[in-house]
Scaffold this motif. Structure first.
Motif, mmCIF file in Angstrom:
data_model
loop_
_atom_site.group_PDB
_atom_site.id
_atom_site.type_symbol
_atom_site.label_atom_id
_atom_site.label_comp_id
_atom_site.label_asym_id
_atom_site.label_seq_id
_atom_site.Cartn_x
_atom_site.Cartn_y
_atom_site.Cartn_z
ATOM 1 N N VAL B 252 -16.590 -2.628 4.243
ATOM 2 C CA VAL B 252 -15.393 -1.955 3.703
ATOM 3 C C VAL B 252 -14.910 -2.728 2.484
ATOM 4 C CG1 VAL B 252 -13.026 -1.253 4.150
ATOM 5 C CG2 VAL B 252 -14.712 -1.115 5.978
ATOM 6 N N ILE B 253 -14.880 -4.067 2.633
ATOM 7 C CA ILE B 253 -14.365 -4.879 1.534
ATOM 8 C C ILE B 253 -15.260 -4.762 0.303
ATOM 9 C CG2 ILE B 253 -13.815 -7.246 0.834
ATOM 10 C CD1 ILE B 253 -13.222 -7.775 3.845
ATOM 11 N N ALA B 374 -7.001 -3.170 3.093
ATOM 12 C CA ALA B 374 -6.034 -4.097 3.687
ATOM 13 C C ALA B 374 -6.402 -4.399 5.139
ATOM 14 C CB ALA B 374 -4.633 -3.510 3.598
ATOM 15 N N GLU B 375 -6.747 -3.382 5.886
ATOM 16 C CA GLU B 375 -7.066 -3.594 7.291
ATOM 17 C C GLU B 375 -8.334 -4.417 7.449
ATOM 18 O OE1 GLU B 375 -6.902 -0.035 9.685
ATOM 19 O OE2 GLU B 375 -8.064 -0.975 11.293
ATOM 20 N N ALA B 376 -9.340 -4.092 6.613
ATOM 21 C CA ALA B 376 -10.590 -4.837 6.705
ATOM 22 C C ALA B 376 -10.370 -6.312 6.386
ATOM 23 C CB ALA B 376 -11.627 -4.227 5.774
ATOM 24 N N LEU B 377 -9.571 -6.570 5.345
ATOM 25 C CA LEU B 377 -9.258 -7.954 4.995
ATOM 26 C C LEU B 377 -8.517 -8.627 6.138
ATOM 27 C CD1 LEU B 377 -8.072 -7.415 1.313
ATOM 28 C CD2 LEU B 377 -10.067 -8.754 2.002
ATOM 29 N N ALA B 378 -7.544 -7.910 6.665
ATOM 30 C CA ALA B 378 -6.731 -8.507 7.736
ATOM 31 C C ALA B 378 -7.581 -8.860 8.940
ATOM 32 C CB ALA B 378 -5.631 -7.521 8.125
ATOM 33 N N ARG B 379 -8.573 -8.017 9.243
ATOM 34 C CA ARG B 379 -9.368 -8.275 10.439
ATOM 35 C C ARG B 379 -10.400 -9.370 10.249
ATOM 36 N NH1 ARG B 379 -8.706 -4.424 14.556
ATOM 37 N NH2 ARG B 379 -7.681 -2.490 13.892
ATOM 38 N N THR B 380 -10.847 -9.523 8.989
ATOM 39 C CA THR B 380 -11.917 -10.505 8.790
ATOM 40 C C THR B 380 -11.376 -11.901 8.489
ATOM 41 O OG1 THR B 380 -12.063 -9.750 6.507
ATOM 42 C CG2 THR B 380 -13.725 -8.926 8.042
ATOM 43 N N ASN B 381 -10.148 -11.955 7.996
ATOM 44 C CA ASN B 381 -9.573 -13.264 7.689
ATOM 45 C C ASN B 381 -8.984 -13.855 8.961
ATOM 46 O OD1 ASN B 381 -7.897 -15.404 6.767
ATOM 47 N ND2 ASN B 381 -7.701 -14.390 4.773
ATOM 48 N N ARG B 387 -3.970 -10.905 0.265
ATOM 49 C CA ARG B 387 -4.260 -9.682 -0.499
ATOM 50 C C ARG B 387 -3.933 -8.469 0.359
ATOM 51 N NH1 ARG B 387 -10.014 -7.791 -2.224
ATOM 52 N NH2 ARG B 387 -9.569 -6.171 -3.747
ATOM 53 N N ALA B 388 -4.236 -8.544 1.630
ATOM 54 C CA ALA B 388 -3.922 -7.434 2.526
ATOM 55 C C ALA B 388 -2.420 -7.175 2.540
ATOM 56 C CB ALA B 388 -4.424 -7.733 3.939
ATOM 57 N N VAL B 389 -1.639 -8.248 2.592
ATOM 58 C CA VAL B 389 -0.181 -8.084 2.586
ATOM 59 C C VAL B 389 0.271 -7.440 1.290
ATOM 60 C CG1 VAL B 389 2.031 -9.269 2.732
ATOM 61 C CG2 VAL B 389 0.123 -10.025 4.170
ATOM 62 N N ALA B 390 -0.348 -7.872 0.189
ATOM 63 C CA ALA B 390 0.032 -7.308 -1.112
ATOM 64 C C ALA B 390 -0.257 -5.818 -1.168
ATOM 65 C CB ALA B 390 -0.714 -8.038 -2.221
ATOM 66 N N LEU B 391 -1.434 -5.433 -0.645
ATOM 67 C CA LEU B 391 -1.793 -4.008 -0.644
ATOM 68 C C LEU B 391 -0.820 -3.228 0.231
ATOM 69 C CD1 LEU B 391 -5.645 -4.464 -0.306
ATOM 70 C CD2 LEU B 391 -4.497 -3.291 -2.193
ATOM 71 N N LEU B 392 -0.525 -3.792 1.394
ATOM 72 C CA LEU B 392 0.390 -3.117 2.309
ATOM 73 C C LEU B 392 1.741 -2.921 1.655
ATOM 74 C CD1 LEU B 392 1.280 -2.085 5.122
ATOM 75 C CD2 LEU B 392 1.693 -4.472 5.746
ATOM 76 N N ASN B 393 2.251 -3.954 1.051
ATOM 77 C CA ASN B 393 3.553 -3.838 0.403
ATOM 78 C C ASN B 393 3.523 -2.867 -0.753
ATOM 79 O OD1 ASN B 393 5.262 -5.437 1.967
ATOM 80 N ND2 ASN B 393 4.436 -7.311 1.075
ATOM 81 N N ALA B 394 2.403 -2.811 -1.476
ATOM 82 C CA ALA B 394 2.322 -1.875 -2.603
ATOM 83 C C ALA B 394 2.483 -0.442 -2.100
ATOM 84 C CB ALA B 394 1.001 -2.051 -3.325
ATOM 85 N N VAL B 395 1.792 -0.148 -0.993
ATOM 86 C CA VAL B 395 1.875 1.218 -0.454
ATOM 87 C C VAL B 395 3.291 1.490 0.045
ATOM 88 C CG1 VAL B 395 1.069 2.751 1.380
ATOM 89 C CG2 VAL B 395 -0.566 1.348 0.112
ATOM 90 N N ARG B 396 3.868 0.534 0.790
ATOM 91 C CA ARG B 396 5.216 0.738 1.319
ATOM 92 C C ARG B 396 6.225 0.882 0.202
ATOM 93 N NH1 ARG B 396 9.016 0.955 5.842
ATOM 94 N NH2 ARG B 396 7.064 1.220 6.981
ATOM 95 N N GLN B 397 6.117 -0.022 -0.807
ATOM 96 C CA GLN B 397 7.160 -0.033 -1.829
ATOM 97 C C GLN B 397 7.064 1.132 -2.783
ATOM 98 O OE1 GLN B 397 6.631 -4.028 -3.107
ATOM 99 N NE2 GLN B 397 7.788 -4.814 -1.369
ATOM 100 N N ARG B 398 5.955 1.783 -2.815
ATOM 101 C CA ARG B 398 5.893 3.002 -3.616
ATOM 102 C C ARG B 398 6.910 4.007 -3.102
ATOM 103 N NH1 ARG B 398 1.951 7.441 -4.080
ATOM 104 N NH2 ARG B 398 1.230 7.005 -1.952
ATOM 105 N N SER B 399 7.124 4.010 -1.802
ATOM 106 C CA SER B 399 8.076 4.960 -1.225
ATOM 107 C C SER B 399 9.403 4.321 -0.869
ATOM 108 C CB SER B 399 7.482 5.572 0.041
ATOM 109 O OG SER B 399 6.253 6.182 -0.242
ATOM 110 N N ASP B 400 9.368 3.033 -0.531
ATOM 111 C CA ASP B 400 10.584 2.364 -0.092
ATOM 112 C C ASP B 400 10.632 0.995 -0.759
ATOM 113 O OD1 ASP B 400 11.651 1.021 3.171
ATOM 114 O OD2 ASP B 400 12.642 1.076 1.198
ATOM 115 N N ALA B 401 11.338 0.918 -1.885
ATOM 116 C CA ALA B 401 11.319 -0.323 -2.652
ATOM 117 C C ALA B 401 12.065 -1.451 -1.958
ATOM 118 C CB ALA B 401 11.909 -0.071 -4.028
#
Lengths: 1049, 479
Positions: B252-253, B374-381, B387-401
């Motif tokens: 996935v990564i 993000a999930e693949a990174l989170a599971r393998t690390n 980076r996974a956290v950054a991706l997650l926050n990017a998706v969340r903050q697009r809708s909820d800053a």
């Protein structure tokens, strides 16, 4: 002296004898039954060659030498009459035409034959049997008139094509409808309309123009039609002028038609009682209350708004005549019939000219031209095939709508709920749903029409080559223009799509079709008698038929102004086109037939036909051909010397045995089904081309091998005559959709193949009897009985059964190997459990279960929960939808100038699914029939109707078919009763009128049956093979009382 | 004179009887409204039409044009059935399916109809190699194999006897059809294993990635071509989904890195530009944003069909389950994803789709690729992957800053990502896929009991339109 006395005595004796043996001149007049004079009638003194012919006034004059002389009157097509001269000098004769006569000529394929020499199975119906009946087309009057022909009038919608079956079902995927040939041309038949206004193609033919109808049934008769003959063939011959002075005839009838046997439904008070009880039983509060409107209680009889007394009239005028070289027949017809449902109208204007002329001794030419315009209008009756569950079906709305709702409000506007986008009948004082649509509003504002302009024409030339050869070339053309118009109003009903944009309310659809078929037939005929005993009658034919059809139309929606109600008005949206069709097919045929007769004792007939159909074997012409042979033999035992000397000869005056066998076909595929094709479509805004039909290049005809063994007889010189036939049709190569595994990915997951087999077998008995005939009174009876057994022996591989679905929603029939096609299929239901008022059902394994809307499905024995019943697991075959015995009887009485006939049709042994009864007991807001008043109310009630629970559409058979609603369809129907009076006054005759006949008749007089629906003669699904015998929300039949007259000039 | 007359007559007879009258032509009429098999690949336009017909079959309302997404969501816990109508999936919602149930049969049939069209195109391209250039033919082959892979993936995640992750794909999978079928003879085909199906899917996607164009040139007549047709980035995106489903997180990564840079701004660097759209709601109202990697276009003349479209289901048939994701306290009311919630009386509806004949159906979009990564990174690390956290926050903050996630543990991060997927992809048909690949029990809802992985109802039954006519087919055990 003695010598003188002797001389005187001799002279006296001589004088006396001379006054007898001296030719006495006998004069007289020969007429037919309506008083019309017959010319060219042969008048012979029996036992001699002395005779004369009648002139154009029907008069003759003949010298007769003895009072014992018997005059024999013969005329082609009518029965011979023998009259003893006696003391009279004026001898008149009336020649009658009836089926009793073995000398009678019947029309067979590509020719005619004397009945005596015929060894095939053909029933003949005279044109008079279908003329002047209060119907729209002649086929509606054929019921019970021929053995083997089952005719079912599907309902009371005007011009709705009746179901016609000759000797049972002959196909499953294809059509079982017989081939209809008019004057040598196979014509377009069936419903030509694409909307609710039924448009039977046979309604374009004026019944009064028909001279005779032949129903061809066995292989010997039908093999000459080869690839289209498996369903039987009906030949129609139109009238030709008869010799003599011009005959002018005016026929008319006027009548009133009313619905027959409407349901008795609950009135307002009863409805409120039942529905409120149901509400309480459901745990809800009462919701139905009486209302008044303008001071009157609201108790709506919806039938009064849906049905009416329709006024009908039909006028026909014909002029015909002939001289030595020319025969002509000209007729015109105007028919204007209003049906017994509001807004159901049929109008036909038609004219015909049949002319033939002998140009030289050897050349005859002629033409038959027919133009008809028929205009069919109907509301959405819910009664043409496919419409059974349509929300707007007027027949169902008339018994489903609550009597507590009024059609109009107090201010005169239509009673519908606000906002009108809810699209529902208004509720007056009730607080829950009272109906689906307001049927009065729909009848007033929505229109459906189908109009046909049709030209049926042929020209022919016949050349008499010497030596017994004749050559005939005939070109026929059937050209139809059909325009279907639909308008759905923007305020209420199907014109509103509730889930969608209100801007698209109101819809108009116009579809225009043009269909043309030409047939060119060249035939070489040979007739000769060799050596006085060998009769040969042969014909060799080359024929081509080409049919082309095209149809297109448009849909517009979103009426801009409520005033517009035509397609060409103002609309917001132009939607997808409608009714697109572009197709053609071609049939090339070579055929021949030889009839051989030896001394009128031994007969043999053989015919063979080779047909090539364009729709098979694409690209491979050699494989498109099929061969269809058929033949028969017959033995006229009564002509044998040993027979004529036997004791039987005086009672059984004619006895013939015959047998025939052959193979005929049925084209059961569309014009392009055999080709694998790709069709254009859309992906978003892009055009696509996708595989849409997995064609089968090996597709070919369904074949029917017909065996017929029969006996024809006449007793007492034709006083009683009849025929007995045993038939067996083995049908194989049935074209069926063979299912493939879904993962194969074929379009539709099926492919058409010739795989199925079934058979029809039975016996036919036809009897004609002149019970009484004397000077003033005669009574004749015609009776036919047909038995029928149909069984499917094989379906597609891996398929044991095919279900039949009514209205796209309800499984009502099944075609299963080992049973009859379209057998009635329902879940077994028992009565009502007296403990709790629940309907009892039986699962496949016999477990008894019961249903309650709130508690669900429980076992009957211990009330434990159990899974629901379902049609595909628990339904059983109840019985065949085909009658085991059917037929008709016609009785005809003549007393002096009065004539009285009554026609009966009957049918026994079939089952009907009375789905309408399920609707009449449905416990949603639907109104019910009066029997619901006897519902279960408390413990130990012995009721037939379960406890009423509001919203229950299961217990009474709406959600799925139950045996409670399957009934036997046995009936005896008095189809037509006619009383007539013929006036033949010498005063009138001086005025040029040779006769006036007045008559009064009732069509669909009454029915003797146990069936609880409106009429056991019914078919919601029309001519469908897979779902016959269904009565679902269909219009009642009509009873018409008509009176009319025929004036012959 | 008499003989002359007779002679004339005989001549006329002969002419008339043997008149040829174009019999050959009449006996072999050519249909005017469809194209016969022999001509179906005869021109470049026709071949393009065939290629687009593969898409339209996938777009069928009984498959990905609507119902496929609906079934994947309603069988899970987010929705409650209002109408109890069997025609609109009540049996799927309540896990009362049998081999005879309508939706089981029609979905399977429509999906395999799409597979057959891809096979017909592949065979037709090989047989008609001179009509178009070799490069274009390869592109079309790539489009066919992309769609075939997507279809097989959609089917195996629903009808495979067990999810891949349960037994590494050893259970019964699907019959793999790779031949064009135009006749009835080949109904018999046994099921391959789930692993074999995935192998086929990956093989097809590999080829597609190689041969699909980087980008199409949009024009006024083809404005949505980069959204409605497959391009190289589409294949890569689907690969991330497939590998995630197989638990192959490293793959996935690898794949997702082709589309997602190591840090913000998260945007593709080659091929068609993809990134999160600033407005979440616009993605579902304007359809042609850069977030859409592959969507199915709907128009008034080319819609999903009656009772097949997503809008209808989520406005009248299935209301939001009050105990589902909308009860999540961390899903704040200011989140723009909540603007789609419509309250009507006591019921809440999710109006992400509002018009069957206009909404494009989103098959895959950039937000999913980000969350897959993000999930693949989170599971393998071993720890919390930044980076996974950054991706997650990017998706969340697009809708909820206003929300920023800072999970403390790896498990907390994984759960946050899974939760975010529930919110982000509500009604987009991913919930059942997510539950099954993580082998979670399908939760109970009102009267419907929970379905653990050991229950045969965890997956769909094989339909009877297959079992009855393919004797080599075996039903999923338990049914």
């Amino acid at each position: 002296m003695r010598r003188k006395l002797l001389l005187c005595l001799c002279a006296a004796i001589c004088f006396v004898t001379h006054s007898y043996s001296q030719s006495k001149t006998i004069t007289g007049k020969v007429t037919d039954v309506s008083g019309y004079p017959l010319a060219n009638v042969s008048v012979l003194i029996k036992g001699t060659q002395t005779g004369t012919v009648t002139d154009e006034t029907g008069s003759f004059s003949l010298n007769v030498s003895s009072a014992n002389a018997i005059l024999v009157f013969t005329y082609s097509g009518l029965t011979d009459e023998e009259v003893k001269v006696g003391n009279r000098s004026i001898v008149n004769a009336i020649l009658k035409s009836d089926e009793r006569s073995m000398q009678e000529v019947i029309v067979v394929g590509y020719g005619t034959q004397r009945k005596r020499e015929n060894i095939s199975s053909i029933s003949k119906i005279a044109g008079a049997e279908v003329a002047d009946k209060p119907t729209q087309s002649f086929d509606q009057a054929l019921g019970g008139k021929a053995a083997g022909l089952n005719v079912i009038q599907p309902n009371g919608v005007l011009n709705n094509p009746p179901v016609l079956r000759v000797r049972g079902f002959n196909s499953i995927s294809g059509s079982s409808y017989p081939l209809i040939v008019v004057d040598g041309m196979p014509i377009y038949a069936g419903d030509n309309s694409t909307n609710s206004a039924a448009n039977n193609g046979l309604g374009d033919i004026n019944p009064n123009d028909i001279e005779s109808i032949s129903v061809l049934k066995d292989a010997a008769a039908t093999a000459i039609y080869g690839s289209r003959a498996a369903n039987g063939v009906i030949l129609i011959t139109t009238k030709k002028g008869r010799s003599g002075k011009a005959k002018v005839q005016y026929d008319m009838w006027v009548g009133i038609t009313k619905p027959f046997n409407l349901f008795e439904v609950l009135n307002a008070r009863e409805y409120a009682t039942i529905k409120n009880e149901a509400k309480v039983n459901r745990g809800q509060t009462a919701a139905y209350f009486l209302d008044t409107l303008n001071g009157q209680p609201v108790d709506t009889r919806w039938d009064d708004y849906v049905y009416r007394d329709g006024f009908q009239q039909n006028h026909n005028i014909s002029v015909s005549g002939a001289n030595a070289t020319t025969h002509y027949y000209l007729s015109a017809n105007f028919s204007d019939q209003s049906g017994m449902m509001q807004k159901n109208e049929f109008q036909r204007r038609q004219t015909r000219l049949n002319i033939d002329h002998k140009v030289t001794k050897w050349l005859t030419i002629g033409t038959n031209l027919n133009y008809s315009k028929s205009i069919n209008e109907a509301p959405n009756t819910g009664s043409v095939p496919g419409q059974a569950f349509g929300t707007a079906g007027a027949a169902r709305l008339s018994f489903l709508s609550s009597p507590l709702a009024s059609p109009l409000k107090a201010d005169g506007s239509y009673n519908i709920i606000s906002p009108s986008s809810t699209n529902q009948l208004g509720r007056n004082k009730s607080t829950d749903q009272t109906g689906l649509y307001n049927v009065k509003m729909l009848l007033d504002l929505n229109t459906f029409s189908s109009t046909t302009d049709r030209i049926l024409a042929d020209v022919f030339g016949e050349i008499d080559l010497s030596g017994g050869f004749r050559f005939r070339t005939q070109y026929n053309n059937d050209y139809l223009l059909i325009e279907d118009k639909t308008f759905l109003n923007p305020f209420h009903g199907d014109g509103i799509n509730v889930a969608a944009d209100p801007n698209d309310d109101g819809r108009a659809t116009n579809i225009f079709g043009r269909f043309n078929r030409w047939v060119w037939t060249n035939q070489l005929m040979f007739t000769k008698v060799f050596g006085e005993s060998h009769n040969i009658d042969a014909v060799l034919v080359a024929e081509q038929q080409r049919s082309k059809g095209e149809r297109w139309g448009g849909n517009r929606s979103g009426v801009s102004d409520p005033y517009y109600n035509e397609y060409q008005g103002g609309y917001r949206l132009n939607d997808n086109p409608a009714g697109n069709l572009l197709t053609e097919n071609y049939l090339l045929s070579y055929l021949g037939r030889v009839n051989y007769g030896f001394k009128s004792k031994y007969f043999a007939s053989f015919s063979i036909r080779r047909d090539a159909f364009s729709g098979y074997a694409p690209g491979n012409t050699a494989d498109k051909w099929g061969t269809f042979p058929g033949g028969g033999i017959g033995w006229n035992i009564s002509q044998e010397n040993f027979y004529q000397e036997s004791f039987l000869a005086n009672t059984v005056t004619d006895l013939k045995i015959k047998a025939s066998y052959g193979k005929v076909g049925n084209i059961a595929a569309g014009d392009f089904d055999a080709i694998s094709t790709y069709q254009s479509g859309l992906y978003g805004i892009y055009s696509t081309l996708a595989f849409n039909n997995a064609g089968n290049p090996d597709l070919k005809w369904e074949t029917s091998k017909k065996l017929d063994v029969g006996l024809a007889f006449a007793l007492f010189k034709g006083r009683i005559s009849g025929e007995f036939n045993y038939y067996k049709n083995d049908i194989d190569n049935l074209v069926l959709n063979v299912p493939t595994a879904a993962s194969l990915g074929l379009p539709g997951n099926t492919i058409l193949k010739n795989v199925g087999k079934m058979y029809n077998t039975g016996i036919e008995i036809e009897l004609s009897s002149t019970n009484i005939r004397n000077k003033d009174f005669s009574w004749t009876t015609d009776l036919n009985i047909t038995t029928l057994k149909n069984k499917v022996t094989e379906l597609a591989p891996g398929v044991n059964e095919i279900v039949g679905i009514t209205g796209g929603l309800e499984t009502t029939n099944i075609t299963r190997v080992g049973y009859s096609v379209g057998s009635i299929y329902a879940i077994r239901s028992g009565g009502v459990n007296p403990e709790n008022g629940r309907r009892i059902y039986y699962k496949q394994d016999g477990t008894a279960v019961q249903f309650d809307l709130v508690q669900g499905w429980t076992r009957l024995d211990n009330n434990n929960a159990i899974s629901a019943v379902a049609t595909n697991t628990d339904a059983v075959i109840v019985g065949p939808s085909l009658p085991k015995i059917f037929g008709g009887m016609q009785n005809s009485f003549v007393y002096k100038n009065f004539d009285f006939t009554f026609d009966i049709t009957y049918s026994f042994g079939n089952y009907l699914y009375n789905g309408t009864k399920a609707g009449l007991r449905d416990q949603r807001f639907w109104n019910n029939s009066k029997d619901v008043l006897n519902r279960w109310q408390k413990k130990d009630d012995a009721a037939l109707i379960p406890r009423v629970v509001f919203g229950d559409n299961v217990s009474n058979g709406s959600a799925f078919a139950i045996t409670e609603n399957v009934e036997k369809g046995d009936f005896v129907k008095f189809k037509n009763i006619t009383l007539g009076y013929l006036i033949k006054d010498s005063g009138l005759q001086k005025a040029g009128i040779s006769g006036i006949r007045f008559f009064v008749q009732v069509q669909n007089a009454f029915v003797i049956t146990d069936y609880s629906g409106s009429d056991p003669e019914i078919s919601t699904n029309g001519n469908a093979n897979l779902a016959p015998g269904v009565d679902r929300n269909t219009l009642a039949q009509a009873r018409t009382i008509a009176t009319g007259l025929t004036i012959t000039f | 004179m008499k003989y002359l007359n007779k002679f004339i007559v005989y001549i006329i007879l002969s002419i008339v009887v043997f008149c040829s009258c174009n019999k050959e032509e009449f006996l072999n009429p050519v249909p005017q409204t469809v194209i016969s098999e022999a001509n179906a690949f005869g021109s470049p336009e026709r071949i393009l039409g065939q290629v687009l017909s593969m898409y339209s079959s996938v777009k069928g309302g009984t498959f990905m044009g609507g119902r496929y997404f609906v079934y994947n969501d309603i069988r899970a816990e987010e929705f409650l059935n209002v109408t109890g109508n069997q025609v609109t999936g009540s049996n799927t919602w309540a896990h009362l399916l049998g081999a005879g149930t309508a939706e089981v049969n029609t979905l399977w049939a429509q999906a395999y109809n799409a597979v057959n069209r891809t096979n017909i195109v592949l065979e037709g391209l090989d047989a008609n190699s001179t009509v178009i250039s070799a490069a274009l033919a390869d592109q079309y082959r790539a489009e066919a194999r992309f769609l075939r892979a997507l279809t097989y993936f959609s089917l195996v995640t629903l009808y495979g006897e067990k999810p891949f992750n349960a037994d590494n794909g050893a259970s019964k999978g699907l019959p793999i059809r790779l031949e064009a079928e135009t006749e009835a003879s080949n109904s018999q085909l046994a099921r391959s294993t789930v692993a074999q199906v995935y192998q086929q899917i990956l093989g097809d996607l590999e080829f597609a990635e190689q041969k699909l164009p980087l980008t199409y040139t949009a024009s006024t007549s083809t404005p949505d071509i980069n959204v409605a047709r497959a391009h190289r980035n589409s294949a890569i995106a689907v690969k991330t989904r497939v590998y995630l489903n197989m638990g192959r997180y490293n793959d996935v990564i690898t794949e997702a890195n082709k589309l997602v840079p190591s840090s913000a701004p998260f945007q593709t660097s080659s091929g068609v530009t993809h990134r999160l759209n600033t407005s979440f709601t616009d993605v579902f109202r304007t359809y042609l944003t850069a977030e859409s990697i592959f969507s199915l276009p709907m128009t008034s003349t080319s819609g999903p069909g009656v009772q097949n479209g997503l809008a209808g289901y989520y406005t009248t048939e299935y209301e939001l389950n009050p105990t589902g994701i909308i009860a999540d306290a961390n899903w704040k009311s200011a989140d723009t994803r909540k603007t789609f919630i419509v309250t009507s009386g006591s019921k809440k509806w999710y109006n992400k789709f509002n018009s069957d004949n206009a909404n494009y159906v989103p098959v895959i979009r950039y937000a999913e690729v980000m969350l897959n990564l993000a999930e693949a990174l989170a599971r393998t690390n071993a720890g919390v992957d930044a980076r996974a956290v950054a991706l997650l926050n990017a998706v969340r903050q697009r809708s909820d800053a206003t929300t920023t996630f800072a999970p403390a543990t790896k498990d907390e991060l994984i759960n946050l990502i899974l939760n975010e997927r529930r919110i982000e992809f509500l009604t987009e048909g991913l919930r059942s896929i997510d539950l099954l690949r993580t082998l979670q029990t399908i939760p109970a809802k009102t009267i419907v009991a929970a379905i653990p992985p050991s229950n045969h109802r965890y997956v769909f039954p094989i339909p009877e339109n297959e079992l009855l006519f393919n004797q080599l087919m075996i039903q999923n055990s338990g049914y």
